[in-house]
Write a protein that holds these residues in place. Structure first.
Motif, PDB file in Angstrom:
ATOM      1  N   ILE A 283      10.766 -44.427 -22.296  1.00 30.93           N
ATOM      2  CA  ILE A 283      10.294 -45.347 -21.255  1.00 30.93           C
ATOM      3  C   ILE A 283      10.490 -44.731 -19.883  1.00 30.93           C
ATOM      4  O   ILE A 283       9.617 -44.787 -19.012  1.00 30.93           O
ATOM      5  CB  ILE A 283      11.041 -46.693 -21.341  1.00 30.93           C
ATOM      6  CG1 ILE A 283      10.791 -47.376 -22.680  1.00 30.93           C
ATOM      7  CG2 ILE A 283      10.601 -47.613 -20.198  1.00 30.93           C
ATOM      8  CD1 ILE A 283      11.517 -48.693 -22.835  1.00 30.93           C
ATOM      9  N   LYS A 284      11.655 -44.108 -19.678  1.00 26.78           N
ATOM     10  CA  LYS A 284      11.943 -43.470 -18.400  1.00 26.78           C
ATOM     11  C   LYS A 284      11.011 -42.287 -18.158  1.00 26.78           C
ATOM     12  O   LYS A 284      10.549 -42.068 -17.035  1.00 26.78           O
ATOM     13  CB  LYS A 284      13.402 -43.018 -18.369  1.00 26.78           C
ATOM     14  CG  LYS A 284      13.852 -42.481 -17.022  1.00 26.78           C
ATOM     15  CD  LYS A 284      15.321 -42.107 -17.076  1.00 26.78           C
ATOM     16  CE  LYS A 284      16.164 -43.324 -17.342  1.00 26.78           C
ATOM     17  NZ  LYS A 284      17.606 -43.017 -17.340  1.00 26.78           N
ATOM     18  N   LEU A 285      10.728 -41.517 -19.200  1.00 25.68           N
ATOM     19  CA  LEU A 285       9.821 -40.379 -19.050  1.00 25.68           C
ATOM     20  C   LEU A 285       8.416 -40.845 -18.685  1.00 25.68           C
ATOM     21  O   LEU A 285       7.761 -40.257 -17.820  1.00 25.68           O
ATOM     22  CB  LEU A 285       9.791 -39.560 -20.343  1.00 25.68           C
ATOM     23  CG  LEU A 285      11.056 -38.755 -20.668  1.00 25.68           C
ATOM     24  CD1 LEU A 285      10.940 -38.126 -22.045  1.00 25.68           C
ATOM     25  CD2 LEU A 285      11.293 -37.687 -19.599  1.00 25.68           C
ATOM     26  N   LEU A 286       7.954 -41.901 -19.345  1.00 23.86           N
ATOM     27  CA  LEU A 286       6.628 -42.437 -19.052  1.00 23.86           C
ATOM     28  C   LEU A 286       6.575 -43.002 -17.642  1.00 23.86           C
ATOM     29  O   LEU A 286       5.629 -42.747 -16.884  1.00 23.86           O
ATOM     30  CB  LEU A 286       6.256 -43.514 -20.073  1.00 23.86           C
ATOM     31  CG  LEU A 286       4.881 -44.180 -19.895  1.00 23.86           C
ATOM     32  CD1 LEU A 286       3.771 -43.151 -19.937  1.00 23.86           C
ATOM     33  CD2 LEU A 286       4.667 -45.245 -20.968  1.00 23.86           C
ATOM     34  N   GLY A 287       7.608 -43.767 -17.265  1.00 18.05           N
ATOM     35  CA  GLY A 287       7.662 -44.326 -15.919  1.00 18.05           C
ATOM     36  C   GLY A 287       7.737 -43.236 -14.863  1.00 18.05           C
ATOM     37  O   GLY A 287       7.067 -43.303 -13.831  1.00 18.05           O
ATOM     38  N   GLY A 288       8.538 -42.193 -15.134  1.00 20.80           N
ATOM     39  CA  GLY A 288       8.638 -41.075 -14.203  1.00 20.80           C
ATOM     40  C   GLY A 288       7.309 -40.357 -14.047  1.00 20.80           C
ATOM     41  O   GLY A 288       6.946 -39.933 -12.952  1.00 20.80           O
ATOM     42  N   GLY A 289       6.569 -40.226 -15.159  1.00 19.80           N
ATOM     43  CA  GLY A 289       5.254 -39.601 -15.098  1.00 19.80           C
ATOM     44  C   GLY A 289       4.293 -40.399 -14.230  1.00 19.80           C
ATOM     45  O   GLY A 289       3.518 -39.825 -13.444  1.00 19.80           O
ATOM     46  N   LEU A 290       4.338 -41.738 -14.346  1.00 21.01           N
ATOM     47  CA  LEU A 290       3.480 -42.588 -13.515  1.00 21.01           C
ATOM     48  C   LEU A 290       3.863 -42.466 -12.038  1.00 21.01           C
ATOM     49  O   LEU A 290       2.992 -42.407 -11.159  1.00 21.01           O
ATOM     50  CB  LEU A 290       3.597 -44.049 -13.969  1.00 21.01           C
ATOM     51  CG  LEU A 290       2.963 -44.396 -15.317  1.00 21.01           C
ATOM     52  CD1 LEU A 290       3.232 -45.853 -15.671  1.00 21.01           C
ATOM     53  CD2 LEU A 290       1.453 -44.143 -15.280  1.00 21.01           C
ATOM     54  N   ILE A 291       5.171 -42.421 -11.762  1.00 21.60           N
ATOM     55  CA  ILE A 291       5.631 -42.286 -10.380  1.00 21.60           C
ATOM     56  C   ILE A 291       5.137 -40.978  -9.770  1.00 21.60           C
ATOM     57  O   ILE A 291       4.573 -40.948  -8.670  1.00 21.60           O
ATOM     58  CB  ILE A 291       7.166 -42.356 -10.307  1.00 21.60           C
ATOM     59  CG1 ILE A 291       7.647 -43.780 -10.613  1.00 21.60           C
ATOM     60  CG2 ILE A 291       7.674 -41.921  -8.931  1.00 21.60           C
ATOM     61  CD1 ILE A 291       9.156 -43.917 -10.688  1.00 21.60           C
ATOM     62  N   LEU A 292       5.338 -39.872 -10.503  1.00 15.08           N
ATOM     63  CA  LEU A 292       4.923 -38.571  -9.979  1.00 15.08           C
ATOM     64  C   LEU A 292       3.409 -38.494  -9.806  1.00 15.08           C
ATOM     65  O   LEU A 292       2.914 -37.893  -8.849  1.00 15.08           O
ATOM     66  CB  LEU A 292       5.421 -37.454 -10.898  1.00 15.08           C
ATOM     67  CG  LEU A 292       6.948 -37.301 -10.985  1.00 15.08           C
ATOM     68  CD1 LEU A 292       7.313 -36.182 -11.943  1.00 15.08           C
ATOM     69  CD2 LEU A 292       7.539 -37.033  -9.615  1.00 15.08           C
ATOM     70  N   SER A 293       2.671 -39.119 -10.729  1.00 11.83           N
ATOM     71  CA  SER A 293       1.208 -39.149 -10.600  1.00 11.83           C
ATOM     72  C   SER A 293       0.794 -39.934  -9.357  1.00 11.83           C
ATOM     73  O   SER A 293      -0.088 -39.506  -8.593  1.00 11.83           O
ATOM     74  CB  SER A 293       0.581 -39.777 -11.846  1.00 11.83           C
ATOM     75  OG  SER A 293       0.861 -39.019 -12.999  1.00 11.83           O
ATOM     76  N   GLY A 294       1.435 -41.082  -9.157  1.00 11.60           N
ATOM     77  CA  GLY A 294       1.125 -41.900  -7.987  1.00 11.60           C
ATOM     78  C   GLY A 294       1.459 -41.199  -6.693  1.00 11.60           C
ATOM     79  O   GLY A 294       0.679 -41.220  -5.725  1.00 11.60           O
ATOM     80  N   ILE A 295       2.633 -40.537  -6.655  1.00 12.50           N
ATOM     81  CA  ILE A 295       3.038 -39.813  -5.447  1.00 12.50           C
ATOM     82  C   ILE A 295       2.085 -38.665  -5.161  1.00 12.50           C
ATOM     83  O   ILE A 295       1.752 -38.372  -4.006  1.00 12.50           O
ATOM     84  CB  ILE A 295       4.482 -39.314  -5.577  1.00 12.50           C
ATOM     85  CG1 ILE A 295       5.455 -40.493  -5.676  1.00 12.50           C
ATOM     86  CG2 ILE A 295       4.859 -38.446  -4.384  1.00 12.50           C
ATOM     87  CD1 ILE A 295       6.876 -40.073  -5.971  1.00 12.50           C
ATOM     88  N   THR A 296       1.640 -37.990  -6.216  1.00  9.57           N
ATOM     89  CA  THR A 296       0.694 -36.881  -6.050  1.00  9.57           C
ATOM     90  C   THR A 296      -0.587 -37.365  -5.392  1.00  9.57           C
ATOM     91  O   THR A 296      -1.096 -36.747  -4.452  1.00  9.57           O
ATOM     92  CB  THR A 296       0.368 -36.244  -7.407  1.00  9.57           C
ATOM     93  OG1 THR A 296       1.564 -35.756  -8.018  1.00  9.57           O
ATOM     94  CG2 THR A 296      -0.609 -35.084  -7.257  1.00  9.57           C
ATOM     95  N   ILE A 297      -1.113 -38.504  -5.871  1.00  5.65           N
ATOM     96  CA  ILE A 297      -2.340 -39.073  -5.283  1.00  5.65           C
ATOM     97  C   ILE A 297      -2.125 -39.438  -3.823  1.00  5.65           C
ATOM     98  O   ILE A 297      -2.936 -39.099  -2.950  1.00  5.65           O
ATOM     99  CB  ILE A 297      -2.786 -40.311  -6.088  1.00  5.65           C
ATOM    100  CG1 ILE A 297      -3.205 -39.896  -7.501  1.00  5.65           C
ATOM    101  CG2 ILE A 297      -3.942 -41.018  -5.379  1.00  5.65           C
ATOM    102  CD1 ILE A 297      -3.513 -41.068  -8.431  1.00  5.65           C
ATOM    103  N   VAL A 298      -0.998 -40.127  -3.537  1.00  8.27           N
ATOM    104  CA  VAL A 298      -0.716 -40.552  -2.168  1.00  8.27           C
ATOM    105  C   VAL A 298      -0.540 -39.349  -1.257  1.00  8.27           C
ATOM    106  O   VAL A 298      -1.040 -39.318  -0.133  1.00  8.27           O
ATOM    107  CB  VAL A 298       0.549 -41.448  -2.151  1.00  8.27           C
ATOM    108  CG1 VAL A 298       0.979 -41.708  -0.710  1.00  8.27           C
ATOM    109  CG2 VAL A 298       0.272 -42.767  -2.858  1.00  8.27           C
ATOM    110  N   SER A 299       0.172 -38.327  -1.733  1.00  6.01           N
ATOM    111  CA  SER A 299       0.440 -37.142  -0.913  1.00  6.01           C
ATOM    112  C   SER A 299      -0.828 -36.390  -0.594  1.00  6.01           C
ATOM    113  O   SER A 299      -1.062 -35.931   0.533  1.00  6.01           O
ATOM    114  CB  SER A 299       1.432 -36.213  -1.626  1.00  6.01           C
ATOM    115  OG  SER A 299       2.667 -36.864  -1.825  1.00  6.01           O
TER     116      SER A 299
END
Length: 305
Positions: A283-299
């Motif tokens: 769950i943490k790995l999946l959530g972390g993947g979503l966070i990093l994906s979201g940050i990448t888009i925002v950045s």
């Protein structure tokens, strides 16, 4: 931007060094926390970094200090307060939650900058940025709940969870560093890097020292190894890590550097697994993947705006 210049060393090599340096922060902090409190660690990190950069800021850029106006000085002092509160909350979070959760959640700062930009910087949020924010927030929720859930993901105990407290502290750290970044966007370009960070780091150090004094925490009397960990926190992630990113901006597009720094949560998680034996759940790995994906888009959207 002068990223077309011929660099003396490969920029991606310097970026890799920077990522490795900042990824070590949580590990060094964990070892220092065996004897020193989180507030003391934050104070040492910023005080030592300030003492190391101040001779350069005064010796080579002394002429800049005379043209610092009152408004710019106030903004930099406020930036230092935000930076101090960032380290106080984030470093404390490592006492309560895992390295993976802490470093991923504190990396949400670009998302909070994007959320606050329309209000404070009058910058509109694009549809892609909104999507990135949504992905990151969903991911942060998953990471936060994963530490409060035992056994089945459907059985969660939110009340009194130490991990939940740590995750909330990491989120607070992300909010604080977002304020630091937003002020930096406003002021940083008018001064050289050593002068700017000497004032900001120095202010943050004073704030942390005042908090330590108010809490009556000891700043001396530790074992030699603890002083080693405290020094490494200041030298590697604070000076080498962040300086590497700022150096790379001279030769590489901002979007490349911004997205590359997202390797810090990944590096910290790997080091935590190898050194501390912390194994993140799915769950943490999946959530972390979503966070990093979201940050990448925002950045990427922020860099191209």
């Amino acid at each position: 931007m002068s990223h077309r210049e011929s660099p003396p060393v490969p920029p991606y090599l310097v970026l890799a060094l920077g990522i490795l340096a900042v990824s070590m922060a949580s590990i060094f902090i964990r070892f220092a926390q065996r004897e020193a409190s989180s507030l003391v660690i934050a104070a040492y990190r910023l005080t030592l970094a300030t003492l190391l950069i101040l001779p350069v800021a005064i010796g080579r850029y002394g002429h800049e200090w005379k043209r610092i106006g009152r408004s710019d000085l106030l903004w930099m002092l406020l930036s230092g307060v935000f930076l101090a509160l960032h380290f106080v909350t984030w470093i404390t979070s490592l006492e309560y939650t895992t390295v993976a959760s802490s470093v991923v959640l504190v990396s949400l700062s670009p998302v909070f900058v994007a959320i606050a930009a329309p209000l404070f910087l009058r910058e509109a949020i694009s549809l892609r940025t909104a999507l990135g924010i949504l992905l990151a927030l969903v991911g942060s929720g998953m990471v936060g709940l994963s530490d409060a859930c035992t056994g089945s993901p459907l059985r969660c105990e939110l009340g009194g969870s130490r991990s939940l407290i740590g995750n909330l502290l990491a989120l607070a750290g992300a909010v604080m560093v977002a304020g630091y970044f937003m002020i930096g966007r406003r002021v940083r370009g008018r001064f050289s890097l050593p002068v700017y960070i000497a004032i900001v780091y120095g202010t943050a150090a004073v704030v942390c020292l005042l908090i330590v004094a108010a809490a009556r925490l000891p700043v001396l009397g530790y074992t030699p190894m603890t002083y080693v960990w405290l020094s490494l926190v200041a030298i590697f992630p604070q000076l080498i890590g962040h300086s590497s990113f700022n150096w790379a901006l001279r030769y590489l597009p901002t979007a490349v550097v911004t997205v590359t720094t997202l390797g810090e949560p990944i590096g910290s998680t790997i080091l935590a697994y190898l050194i501390l034996g912390e194994i993140p759940g799915w769950i943490k790995l999946l959530g972390g993947g979503l966070i990093l994906s979201g940050i990448t888009i925002v950045s990427r959207e922020g860099a191209s705006a």
